[in-house]
Design a protein around this motif. Structure first.
Motif, PDB file in Angstrom:
ATOM      1  N   ASP A   1       0.822  -1.225   0.000  1.00  0.00           N
ATOM      2  CA  ASP A   1       0.000   0.000   0.000  1.00  0.00           C
ATOM      3  C   ASP A   1       0.847   1.263   0.000  1.00  0.00           C
ATOM      4  N   THR A   2       1.992   1.223  -0.631  1.00  0.00           N
ATOM      5  CA  THR A   2       2.834   2.420  -0.673  1.00  0.00           C
ATOM      6  C   THR A   2       2.872   3.031  -2.075  1.00  0.00           C
TER       7      THR A   2
ATOM      8  N   GLU B   1       0.473   3.853  -4.286  1.00  0.00           N
ATOM      9  CA  GLU B   1      -0.457   4.955  -4.578  1.00  0.00           C
ATOM     10  C   GLU B   1       0.047   6.268  -3.979  1.00  0.00           C
ATOM     11  N   LEU B   2       0.607   6.160  -2.773  1.00  0.00           N
ATOM     12  CA  LEU B   2       1.102   7.380  -2.123  1.00  0.00           C
ATOM     13  C   LEU B   2       2.252   7.984  -2.930  1.00  0.00           C
ATOM     14  N   VAL B   3       3.089   7.125  -3.485  1.00  0.00           N
ATOM     15  CA  VAL B   3       4.213   7.630  -4.288  1.00  0.00           C
ATOM     16  C   VAL B   3       3.688   8.225  -5.602  1.00  0.00           C
TER      17      VAL B   3
ATOM     18  N   LEU C   1       1.036   9.743  -6.065  1.00  0.00           N
ATOM     19  CA  LEU C   1       0.390  11.040  -5.842  1.00  0.00           C
ATOM     20  C   LEU C   1       1.406  12.173  -5.721  1.00  0.00           C
TER      21      LEU C   1
END
Lengths: 329, 474
Positions: free
Chosen positions: B95-96, B98-100, B102
């Motif tokens: 789950d990392t 998507e954060l990257v 963005l």
């Protein structure tokens, strides 16, 4: 000049400010599942909006579409004037997204994690160091800057994730269940951080299952059920008592509360909601002050050994259930 | 706090991709790297000590040389590339990712950073073994130039293999990743031998390609291959607004251009053409398996450029409707080139190329007609080809043992015809019949593919118009 202005034709009223988030007729389907159905709402700059709904109601899907992570099946979302489908890159610069679950990197310290994201957001050397330091100070992460990410407690990790969300100073913050799984102390700390951010004028869109917390943090509440918005309004109005509706009263008695329960069953306009070891919660209908006063007098006259009674404040959960029940009926 | 302001790059680390910085920090602390690095140092020291003792005792040096090279080759071509096998899937599962995504990092920069970190680690390994190479030279009996060239080749192999593994790494299934990784590892060892055997009359002759040919061809080829594999990895993790298909297809055209230049410039260009065609297999597969995209970001850059842009978009938009004409065009280009080079002179060669092209067209038509809504088009395509090859094997065994004479009949199915062509079971008459059969079926598939493409152009036109309207509204 002032005289001329006041003497002339009346000025048109100023246009309402353009909403910083505008959602119109939003739809999202996953094969046979219709997750979001015609959702529309606006959020003004600086508002703190709570997004409430049961599991599977469509909260996370709506938020993910706002964060450009899902493409809507229909409808439109504009954030800071940019459409999330047509201009996702611009939207991403204006939003801070904090998901309900997020991973950690092994072999990376807290400082290195924030430094990586600061680099990824395009900050250069001094500006980057300054920004990371500011965020660490704001989220109180400085004392654990050299700690490995996978050694953090849930509360620390949550603060770190919030810090990452803040690095590029987003205008709109979208926080999906940020307090889930936190212990009471960490929850209080997190609530405090959200209040500080709201004080800085950030627009915050926050979802949670802990409704009482939302009522303390948010000035507007948005209820969603089965993919549809069922209520959108100020938190205060939702919590206000409707004098015409029933009044909820907590009564404490000396000894066995069975006597009180029996009296409630026999009294017209009184309903037993919940029996407790030292009393009961009763509903008096109608709840206007005159009728309530008469009913309470009757309760005392009936010989119930009352020690204490007080009108219960309406909880957000009650409001949510009431709205849902109203819809179902 | 204010948004980031553009500033001149003064610090060296600012020149490096953020992903590379993070991956290097992270990667060099992992147990795999630390253990491998220390083990390499220890084993190298032992090897040198034994070499010294063996030199005085007159022992066989070739055994020690074998261990020396094995110790270098294993970390470079096995350990490090296989660590890259989970590079992108770990971000997705953790789950990392998507954060990257963005942030300002694109999927391409993420894939590139991941790959470069592995290559940098390989570089560290190479630097760490250089003292031992020099020691070997001082002990005598070693040509240091040959040793250095071998190390460079191993380093290049590590870079290419790592890129291939990054391309495979977004697959969610661990088993699929490992199988594809092992397949790629063996494929990269076996395929060159097959190609040399096919084109130059034998592996030994083929391997004798002049160094000038290698020197010119190999760097461009490997660079394109690395770019392609990283684009494949990036394309699988990218948000729907990013069009990686266009870049992949441009790289495919790059291979065609390289083969075309090689045809007129380089000796042994048959080998180069076949290598380039094989490198296009992932591009061709992707082009027929991609779903139709509706995101305006895909169409806007082309639609803005008027008629020419829209025409180019018909080949470069993400999704199969643009992929099918591209596949037809690329295969036609290679077919013409091969015909010019005399690689389609005999029936067997014609059968091979027609079956190769037909396999993609057959797969594309099958996917669109039988599985129009599938989300696993790639899996279905691979299964179709696999089943075709399995069927061909069964038919070949039965045909030869029972003398049925049905090979040419089953050649109607292009994957079967491709397999028949490889196993070399047919006589001249059967080859001719098989070629006619597969030419017919491939022709039908081509017509159906073109029909399906033309039918979907209406939708594409609507998407193009919508993308321009959205732009005007903004």
């Amino acid at each position: 000049m002032n005289t001329l202005e006041s003497a002339g034709p009346s000025q048109p009223p100023p246009l309402p400010p353009e909403p910083v988030v505008s959602v119109r007729n939003l739809e999202r389907r996953f094969d046979s599942v219709h997750a979001v159905r015609g959702v529309s709402f606006d959020i003004q700059r600086g508002q703190v909006v709570g997004f409430i709904g049961a599991n599977g109601a469509g909260k996370t899907t709506t938020m993910r579409m706002m964060a450009t992570l899902e493409i809507p099946t229909a409808g439109r979302i504009r954030i800071c004037g940019y459409d999330v489908v047509n201009h996702p890159t611009e939207v991403r610069r204006h939003i801070g997204w904090m998901p309900d679950s997020y991973g950690t990197y092994g072999c990376v310290t807290v400082h290195e994690y924030l430094d990586f994201y600061a680099r990824a957001f395009g900050f250069r050397k001094q500006e980057r160091e300054q920004r990371v330091a500011e965020v660490m100070e704001f989220t109180d992460l400085a004392p654990i800057a050299d700690r490995m990410m996978d050694k953090l407690s849930k509360g620390m990790a949550q603060r770190l994730c919030l810090g990452r969300t803040l690095l590029h100073d987003p205008e709109v913050m979208i926080l999906d269940e940020p307090a889930a799984g936190l212990d009471p102390k960490a929850r209080l700390e997190f609530k405090h951080l959200v209040r500080l951010l709201a004080g800085e004028g950030k627009t915050i869109f926050i979802s949670s299952h802990i409704l009482s917390e939302l009522s303390e943090m948010c000035d507007t509440l948005l209820f969603i059920d089965a993919g549809k918005i069922i209520h959108y309004g100020a938190a205060d109005t939702l919590l206000e008592h409707d004098t015409k509706s029933a009044a909820i009263v907590d009564v404490q008695v000396a000894g066995d509360p069975a006597l009180l329960a029996d009296w409630a069953k026999l009294s017209p306009g009184v309903e037993l909601i919940e029996i407790r070891k030292d009393g009961a919660r009763l509903s008096f209908d109608p709840g206007d002050p005159e009728t309530l006063s008469i009913q309470l007098r009757r309760m005392l006259d009936a010989g119930i050994p009352v020690v204490d009674f007080h009108r219960s404040s309406r909880r957000l959960e009650d409001a949510f259930v009431e709205i849902l029940t109203g819809l179902q009926s | 706090m204010t948004p980031p302001t553009p500033q001149p790059l003064k610090d060296f680390a600012d020149w490096i991709s953020p992903m590379l910085v993070k991956e290097l920090r992270q990667g060099m602390r992992t147990r795999v790297f630390v253990v491998t690095f220390i083990a390499l140092q220890v084993l190298m020291t032992i090897n040198v000590v034994i070499s010294l003792l063996a030199a005085s005792g007159g022992a066989e040096a070739s055994v020690l040389a074998f261990f020396f090279w094995a110790m270098i080759a294993i970390p470079l071509t096995l350990v490090l590339p296989f660590t890259a096998l989970g590079a992108l899937s770990s971000e997705m599962k953790g789950d990392t990712l998507e954060l990257v995504l963005l942030t300002r990092l694109s999927a391409w920069r993420i894939a590139w950073g991941k790959w470069f970190a592995v290559v940098a680690q390989a570089g560290l390994f190479v630097c760490a073994i250089l003292p031992y190479v020099v020691l070997r030279y001082f002990m005598g009996g070693v040509n240091i130039a040959d040793d250095l060239r071998s190390i460079v080749l191993l380093f290049v192999a590590a870079a290419v293999l790592s890129a291939v593994m990054i391309g495979i790494s977004p697959f969610q299934s661990k088993i699929a990743r490992i199988l594809l990784g092992i397949g790629a590892l063996f494929g990269l060892q076996i395929v060159p031998g097959l190609v040399f055997g096919m084109t130059a009359g034998g592996g030994a002759v083929g391997m004798a390609m002049e160094w000038t040919t290698w020197g010119i061809f190999a760097p461009i080829y490997f660079a394109l291959l690395i770019l392609l594999m990283l684009q494949i990895g990036a394309g699988r993790i990218a948000p729907p607004s990013e069009n990686h298909s266009a870049t992949k297809r441009l790289i495919g055209l790059g291979f065609l251009l390289l083969a075309t230049v090689a045809r007129w410039v380089l000796p042994y260009s048959e080998t180069v053409i076949i290598f380039c065609l094989l490198a296009c297999v992932p591009v061709l597969t992707g082009a027929i398996c991609e779903p139709l995209q509706s995101n305006p970001s895909i169409y806007r850059p082309f639609a803005r450029r008027g008629v020419i842009g829209r025409f180019a978009g018909r080949l470069f938009y993400a999704g199969w409707p643009a992929g099918l004409p591209y596949v037809a065009l690329l295969l036609l280009g290679f077919a013409i080139l091969m015909a010019c080079q005399g690689l389609l002179d005999d029936e067997k060669q014609k059968l091979g190329m027609t079956a190769f092209a037909g396999t993609f067209l057959f797969g594309a038509v099958l996917l669109r007609l039988c599985f129009p809504r599938t989300r696993n088009a790639l899996g279905i395509f691979i299964a179709t080809v696999g089943l075709g090859i399995f069927l061909a094997g069964m038919v070949a065994v039965l045909d030869k043992s029972l003398d049925w004479g049905v090979i040419s009949f089953f050649s109607v199915l292009p994957p079967c015809a491709l397999a028949f062509n490889f196993v070399d079971l047919m006589n001249a008459e059967e080859i001719k019949a098989a070629r006619h059969a597969v030419t017919f079926s491939s022709g039908v598939c081509l017509l159906l593919a073109l029909f399906l493409t033309l039918r979907s152009w209406k939708k594409i036109r609507a998407f193009e118009d919508a993308s321009l309207n959205a732009d005007e509204m903004a």
